[in-house]
Design an enzyme around this catalytic site. Sequence first.
Site, PDB file in Angstrom:
ATOM      1  N   SER A   1       0.833  -1.202   0.000  1.00 24.65           N
ATOM      2  CA  SER A   1       0.000   0.000   0.000  1.00 24.65           C
ATOM      3  C   SER A   1       0.874   1.262   0.000  1.00 24.65           C
ATOM      4  O   SER A   1       1.638   1.469  -0.942  1.00 24.65           O
ATOM      5  CB  SER A   1      -0.959  -0.045   1.201  1.00 24.65           C
TER       6      SER A   1
ATOM      7  N   ASP B   1     -10.150  -5.533  -3.329  1.00 25.15           N
ATOM      8  CA  ASP B   1      -9.534  -4.511  -2.481  1.00 25.15           C
ATOM      9  C   ASP B   1     -10.396  -3.251  -2.527  1.00 25.15           C
ATOM     10  O   ASP B   1     -10.558  -2.648  -3.590  1.00 25.15           O
ATOM     11  CB  ASP B   1      -8.127  -4.221  -3.027  1.00 25.15           C
TER      12      ASP B   1
ATOM     13  N   HIS C   1      -7.315  -6.060   0.828  1.00 24.76           N
ATOM     14  CA  HIS C   1      -6.127  -5.231   1.064  1.00 24.76           C
ATOM     15  C   HIS C   1      -5.354  -5.678   2.312  1.00 24.76           C
ATOM     16  O   HIS C   1      -4.387  -5.037   2.698  1.00 24.76           O
ATOM     17  CB  HIS C   1      -6.587  -3.763   1.226  1.00 24.76           C
TER      18      HIS C   1
END
EC number: 3.1.2.12
Length: 282
Positions: A149, A226, A260
């Site tokens: 991320s 996600d 995620h």
Amino acid sequence: MALKQLSSNKCFGGLQKVFEHDSVELKCKMKFAIYLPPKAETGKCPALYWLSGLTCTEQNFITKSGYHQAASEHGLVVIAPDTSPRGCNIKGEDESWDFGTGAGFYLDATEDPWKTNYRMYSYVTEELPQLINANFPVDPQRMSIFGHSMGGHGALICTLKNPGKYKSVSAFAPICNPVLCPWGKKAFSGYLGTDESKWKAYDATHLVKSYPGSQLDILIDQGKDDQFLSDGQLLPDNFIAACTEKKIPVVFRSQEGYDHSYYFIATFITDHIRHHAKYLNA
């Protein structure tokens, strides 16, 4: 520079340790995690740096990703720093989860009041490797980087801004084009000011367009489910298009049903360790 050991746990024949030190770049105490595989007892090993995402500390990766077995087998020292300076007493640093504490975005801030402490780019690319090289059995010539991320963004920009420094790079669900996403706009305007031309220096999609360096082999995993992908925070298509234009190879794997979280990371972490080992142990 004095290192204070906070913990040490045997894991897959090696040792997972956490240290604290006084950072020159960040002007505060910083923690980092380091895994020393069994091979580190008898010789120097390659160093693989992991950069975590928003809200994380040095703990998330070492407790949730399940990377130890692969790192042990491939003989890699794995270093996981924190995601921002801590306890700097800057007004507003703890007001939101996506800016300030836990959200350093791996850049060097130029705006007050952040510019004194928020220098994660220099910390990750210069200060921390120097500290690791001086204190642990690592080969300074063999270094790679990956992340998740915000940390995936960090891994990509550190590699693209320093051709030849890292042998390989990979990312899980990276923020690929921060100048165009809400997280990036918020962070960059706060840390770097309103001149958007300065933002591009920390945007992987823009950096790849002018990348002059040696051939890269980039691995990216992205969960199809996600929420931040659908929210337009990650924008991998923009990065892939820029890489295609520059003929830089990217293996982009869209993973059905994954989100995620660290469950997603844990599923594919061994592939990523293997990707780096191929270049680090060559």
